[in-house]
Design a protein around this motif. Structure first.
Motif, PDB file in Angstrom:
ATOM      1  N   THR A 227     -74.954 -19.435 -43.762  1.00 10.97           N
ATOM      2  CA  THR A 227     -76.401 -19.416 -43.978  1.00 10.97           C
ATOM      3  C   THR A 227     -76.733 -19.587 -45.454  1.00 10.97           C
ATOM      4  N   ARG A 228     -76.031 -18.861 -46.292  1.00  9.19           N
ATOM      5  CA  ARG A 228     -76.291 -18.970 -47.738  1.00  9.19           C
ATOM      6  C   ARG A 228     -75.904 -20.342 -48.261  1.00  9.19           C
ATOM      7  N   TRP A 229     -74.851 -20.935 -47.687  1.00 15.28           N
ATOM      8  CA  TRP A 229     -74.415 -22.271 -48.097  1.00 15.28           C
ATOM      9  C   TRP A 229     -75.492 -23.304 -47.747  1.00 15.28           C
ATOM     10  N   ILE A 230     -76.120 -23.168 -46.573  1.00 15.67           N
ATOM     11  CA  ILE A 230     -77.105 -24.148 -46.119  1.00 15.67           C
ATOM     12  C   ILE A 230     -78.331 -24.155 -47.026  1.00 15.67           C
ATOM     13  N   TYR A 231     -78.886 -22.959 -47.301  1.00 14.85           N
ATOM     14  CA  TYR A 231     -80.141 -22.974 -48.065  1.00 14.85           C
ATOM     15  C   TYR A 231     -79.932 -23.030 -49.577  1.00 14.85           C
ATOM     16  N   SER A 232     -78.706 -22.757 -50.057  1.00 14.31           N
ATOM     17  CA  SER A 232     -78.449 -22.875 -51.505  1.00 14.31           C
ATOM     18  C   SER A 232     -77.911 -24.252 -51.876  1.00 14.31           C
ATOM     19  N   GLY A 233     -77.288 -24.927 -50.897  1.00 14.97           N
ATOM     20  CA  GLY A 233     -76.786 -26.271 -51.152  1.00 14.97           C
ATOM     21  C   GLY A 233     -75.397 -26.311 -51.755  1.00 14.97           C
ATOM     22  N   HIS A 234     -74.743 -25.159 -51.899  1.00 15.24           N
ATOM     23  CA  HIS A 234     -73.376 -25.133 -52.448  1.00 15.24           C
ATOM     24  C   HIS A 234     -72.619 -23.966 -51.830  1.00 15.24           C
ATOM     25  N   LEU A 235     -71.307 -24.045 -51.871  1.00 19.05           N
ATOM     26  CA  LEU A 235     -70.491 -22.963 -51.346  1.00 19.05           C
ATOM     27  C   LEU A 235     -70.802 -21.679 -52.109  1.00 19.05           C
ATOM     28  N   PRO A 236     -71.155 -20.585 -51.424  1.00 23.66           N
ATOM     29  CA  PRO A 236     -71.596 -19.361 -52.106  1.00 23.66           C
ATOM     30  C   PRO A 236     -70.456 -18.592 -52.772  1.00 23.66           C
ATOM     31  N   ILE A 237     -69.956 -19.154 -53.875  1.00 25.25           N
ATOM     32  CA  ILE A 237     -68.926 -18.483 -54.679  1.00 25.25           C
ATOM     33  C   ILE A 237     -69.212 -18.690 -56.171  1.00 25.25           C
ATOM     34  N   SER A 238     -70.490 -18.830 -56.515  1.00 18.56           N
ATOM     35  CA  SER A 238     -70.838 -19.214 -57.879  1.00 18.56           C
ATOM     36  C   SER A 238     -71.154 -18.037 -58.792  1.00 18.56           C
ATOM     37  N   ASP A 239     -71.318 -16.818 -58.233  1.00 24.00           N
ATOM     38  CA  ASP A 239     -71.586 -15.659 -59.074  1.00 24.00           C
ATOM     39  C   ASP A 239     -70.841 -14.447 -58.523  1.00 24.00           C
ATOM     40  N   LEU A 240     -71.018 -13.310 -59.162  1.00 24.06           N
ATOM     41  CA  LEU A 240     -70.251 -12.117 -58.807  1.00 24.06           C
ATOM     42  C   LEU A 240     -70.585 -11.633 -57.402  1.00 24.06           C
ATOM     43  N   TYR A 241     -71.868 -11.630 -57.038  1.00 27.60           N
ATOM     44  CA  TYR A 241     -72.261 -11.170 -55.707  1.00 27.60           C
ATOM     45  C   TYR A 241     -71.646 -12.039 -54.618  1.00 27.60           C
ATOM     46  N   GLU A 242     -71.781 -13.358 -54.770  1.00 29.12           N
ATOM     47  CA  GLU A 242     -71.258 -14.266 -53.756  1.00 29.12           C
ATOM     48  C   GLU A 242     -69.733 -14.186 -53.659  1.00 29.12           C
ATOM     49  N   SER A 243     -69.071 -14.035 -54.801  1.00 29.04           N
ATOM     50  CA  SER A 243     -67.607 -13.943 -54.760  1.00 29.04           C
ATOM     51  C   SER A 243     -67.146 -12.652 -54.099  1.00 29.04           C
ATOM     52  N   LEU A 244     -67.915 -11.567 -54.256  1.00 29.56           N
ATOM     53  CA  LEU A 244     -67.565 -10.307 -53.585  1.00 29.56           C
ATOM     54  C   LEU A 244     -67.724 -10.427 -52.068  1.00 29.56           C
ATOM     55  N   ILE A 245     -68.783 -11.096 -51.619  1.00 35.91           N
ATOM     56  CA  ILE A 245     -68.950 -11.335 -50.185  1.00 35.91           C
ATOM     57  C   ILE A 245     -67.818 -12.209 -49.667  1.00 35.91           C
ATOM     58  N   PHE A 246     -67.464 -13.232 -50.435  1.00 27.94           N
ATOM     59  CA  PHE A 246     -66.352 -14.104 -50.054  1.00 27.94           C
ATOM     60  C   PHE A 246     -65.041 -13.322 -50.027  1.00 27.94           C
ATOM     61  N   LEU A 247     -64.875 -12.393 -50.964  1.00 24.41           N
ATOM     62  CA  LEU A 247     -63.681 -11.541 -50.996  1.00 24.41           C
ATOM     63  C   LEU A 247     -63.612 -10.660 -49.751  1.00 24.41           C
ATOM     64  N   SER A 248     -64.755 -10.100 -49.347  1.00 22.62           N
ATOM     65  CA  SER A 248     -64.797  -9.296 -48.117  1.00 22.62           C
ATOM     66  C   SER A 248     -64.426 -10.134 -46.901  1.00 22.62           C
TER      67      SER A 248
END
Length: 320
Positions: free
Chosen positions: A58-79
């Motif tokens: 969902t975040r990838w669709i509305y942001s237009g990029h893989l959600p790993i660009s900041d600390l919050y997104e990388s933590l979600i990706f880590l989870s």
């Protein structure tokens, strides 16, 4: 607006489910007879995985990029990576020794990302020019995946150390009591008796045999997961060097993030070196991996507290 609402719902569902999973794990540790609870916890982690997957998509669709660009997104990706690691033994029908590591890791990582960070950091933003590259997916995904695997493997090594040292302390204490109560023996006989006790103690009862099996499994899974994590970390560092050359004109700049990534790589290279030496493997390699656990968190999270260097995207200083 629909995507933001969906992301909000998925975030709370996944965190609520993994919280219930943690409670179930504590109950199963206290009462081993609750087999049904264990199955429920595995299904709960599967639900968490699907929710996190939906959240990232969902975040990838509305942001237009893989959600790993900041600390919050990388933590979600880590989870999300933690939940994947948790699923591997489950689908292979093996006893899930990783559950006591991966479930709490998912809980604390997502909990900190959801509730611990600033509200502004949770909002998706346009990528800065330096991050608008195809190397973003390759580099960051490999690094975060490597961190996740290395963290899990390091915790398994730490658990191995705790179990082993507790047993050794107990054995040495009993051995000293026996020697004090019996007739005097010379130093060579003392060392031979001590070695025999340490060697055979795991097989003196079913409980000790189970402990021996547990240590073997912890060492086995720890080595396999650390091998995968080290491979991902190596690919991440190499792809980052190529990306740095394209963006900044140099393969290596001794940026704080780069420096600590190199230290992390070196620590785990030492770990694998100790594994090849029969005199150093076992406890020595587990000690090195446990040290690596702290180094990873300094590299991944500690450097972001400084908010300096070329990798300061998403740091606390930048956001505030």
């Amino acid at each position: 607006m629909i995507f933001l609402t969906l992301e909000h719902i998925l975030t709370h569902i996944s965190f609520s489910v993994v919280s219930i999973v943690i409670i179930i794990h504590f109950l199963t540790l206290l009462v081993n007879e609750f087999v049904g609870l264990y199955d429920s916890s595995e299904k709960g982690m599967l639900t968490t995985f699907f929710c996190l997957t939906g959240l990232l998509i969902t975040r990838w669709i509305y942001s237009g990029h893989l959600p790993i660009s900041d600390l919050y997104e990388s933590l979600i990706f880590l989870s999300w990576i933690f939940s994947i690691i948790h699923m591997v033994p489950y689908f292979k029908k093996h006893k899930n020794y990783l559950s006591t590591i991966t479930a709490p890791s998912t809980f604390f990582t997502q909990g900190f990302a959801t509730w611990g960070l600033l509200t502004d950091m949770n909002q998706s933003k346009i990528l800065v020019p330096a991050l608008q590259s195809q190397w973003l997916i390759m580099h960051v995904s490999m690094m975060v995946s490597g961190y996740a695997a290395l963290l899990c493997g390091s915790l398994l090594s730490a658990a191995l150390l705790v179990i082993t040292f507790r047993k050794v302390i107990r054995i040495v204490g009993k051995n000293n009591n026996l020697l004090n109560d019996s007739f005097p023996v010379d130093e060579i006989q003392y060392m031979m008796e001590k070695r025999n006790i340490l060697k055979n103690t795991f097989f003196t009862s079913s409980r000790n045999y189970y402990r021996f099996q547990l240590i073997q499994q912890l060492d086995h899974w720890g080595f396999r997961i650390l091998s995968i994590g080290f491979l991902f970390l190596t690919i991440g560092i190499l792809s980052g060097a190529v990306w740095a050359n394209e963006a900044w004109g140099s393969y290596w700049n001794w940026d704080p993030k780069e420096t600590w990534a190199f230290i992390t790589w070196t620590i785990f290279a030492i770990y694998f070196h100790t594994r090849t030496n029969k005199n150093l493997e076992g406890l020595n390699s587990a000690i090195v991996a446990s040290i690596g656990f702290l180094i990873i968190w300094i590299c991944y999270f500690g450097v972001n507290l400084l908010g300096i260097g070329l990798h300061s995207y998403g740091s606390f200083t930048l956001i505030s």
